[in-house]
Design a protein around this motif. Structure first.
Motif, short mmCIF file in Angstrom:
data_model
loop_
_atom_site.label_atom_id
_atom_site.label_comp_id
_atom_site.label_asym_id
_atom_site.label_seq_id
_atom_site.Cartn_x
_atom_site.Cartn_y
_atom_site.Cartn_z
N HIS A 46 42.40 37.02 36.38
CA HIS A 46 42.65 38.26 37.12
C HIS A 46 42.17 39.48 36.33
CE1 HIS A 46 44.80 36.62 40.52
NE2 HIS A 46 45.51 35.87 39.69
N LEU A 47 42.40 39.47 35.03
CA LEU A 47 41.98 40.61 34.21
C LEU A 47 40.46 40.75 34.23
CD1 LEU A 47 42.47 42.95 32.32
CD2 LEU A 47 42.84 41.31 30.46
N GLY A 72 55.66 44.90 36.90
CA GLY A 72 56.37 45.69 35.91
C GLY A 72 56.27 45.18 34.49
N GLN A 73 55.50 44.12 34.28
CA GLN A 73 55.31 43.59 32.93
C GLN A 73 53.88 43.82 32.46
OE1 GLN A 73 56.35 39.53 32.27
NE2 GLN A 73 58.41 39.74 33.08
N LEU A 74 53.77 44.24 31.23
CA LEU A 74 52.48 44.42 30.59
C LEU A 74 52.05 43.06 30.05
CD1 LEU A 74 50.40 46.53 29.77
CD2 LEU A 74 51.80 47.03 27.79
N VAL A 75 50.90 42.55 30.50
CA VAL A 75 50.51 41.19 30.12
C VAL A 75 49.18 41.08 29.38
CG1 VAL A 75 51.90 40.11 31.92
CG2 VAL A 75 49.53 40.70 32.40
N LEU A 124 45.19 47.20 37.01
CA LEU A 124 44.77 47.80 35.75
C LEU A 124 45.28 49.24 35.69
CD1 LEU A 124 40.97 46.96 35.29
CD2 LEU A 124 42.92 45.90 34.15
N LYS A 125 45.64 49.66 34.50
CA LYS A 125 45.99 51.05 34.28
C LYS A 125 45.24 51.50 33.03
CE LYS A 125 49.79 54.28 34.07
NZ LYS A 125 49.86 54.91 32.79
N TRP A 176 45.06 48.43 30.60
CA TRP A 176 46.20 47.53 30.47
C TRP A 176 46.34 46.74 31.78
CZ3 TRP A 176 47.61 47.79 25.57
CH2 TRP A 176 47.52 49.00 24.89
N LEU A 177 46.65 45.45 31.68
CA LEU A 177 46.93 44.64 32.85
C LEU A 177 48.44 44.55 33.04
CD1 LEU A 177 45.91 42.78 35.15
CD2 LEU A 177 46.18 40.87 33.53
#
Length: 162
Positions: free
Chosen positions: A111-112, A72-75, A3-4, A67-68
């Motif tokens: 996961h999120l 390197g991909q935002l999902v 997470l970011k 953000w998940l």
């Protein structure tokens, strides 16, 4: 996978993710769907302001957006409400999340939710509540897999607690 927290420097990748999620999809409210990039940048300011613990009042509660990311991909996107007001205690809860349509069916929702639950502990959110539309079979399974306990049912929602 990680997470970011939302940042004022979030960019076109974040904007594109939100365009890949419906305006009101399975209970997740996407205020930016079909907006311009400039409107997205204004929304970032609003969302960042909402993350402060002293934000809000009886009707509006503080919430932090995350953000998940995976390799390197935002999902996906998730939100944690720091506390509940009367409205969200009856319908809604502390958690909301969505995965981009083209990334669904790969376990990202599981996961999120797991990462959001861990972040709730960091934020001292307790109890944690989440509502899921009763017809949303996949999300109900995700919540149960992550230890949610059915707390209440309405005609349209299952409300879970941890």
């Amino acid at each position: 996978m990680y997470l970011k927290k939302l940042s004022l420097t979030d960019d076109i990748r974040h904007f594109h993710l939100l365009q890949a999620i419906g305006k009101s999809e399975n209970g997740f409210k996407n205020e930016v769907k079909n907006d311009t990039y400039a409107q997205f940048q204004q929304w970032l300011n609003k969302a960042e302001e909402e993350s402060h613990t002293n934000f809000g009042n009886e009707k509006v509660v503080p919430q932090t957006t995350y953000w998940l990311w995976d390799e390197g991909q935002l999902v996906g996107i998730g939100r944690i409400r720091h506390r509940l007001n009367d409205k969200f205690a009856k319908s809604g809860g502390n958690l909301a999340y969505a995965i981009a349509k083209d990334k669904r069916g790969r376990g990202y929702g599981n996961h999120l939710l797991d990462l959001l639950l861990r972040q709730c502990k960091v934020l001292n959110v307790n109890p944690i509540q989440c509502s899921v539309q009763r017809k949303n079979v996949v999300s109900n399974k995700i919540v149960l897999k992550n230890g949610g306990h059915l707390y209440l049912q309405t005609n349209t929602e299952n409300i879970y607690r941890w």
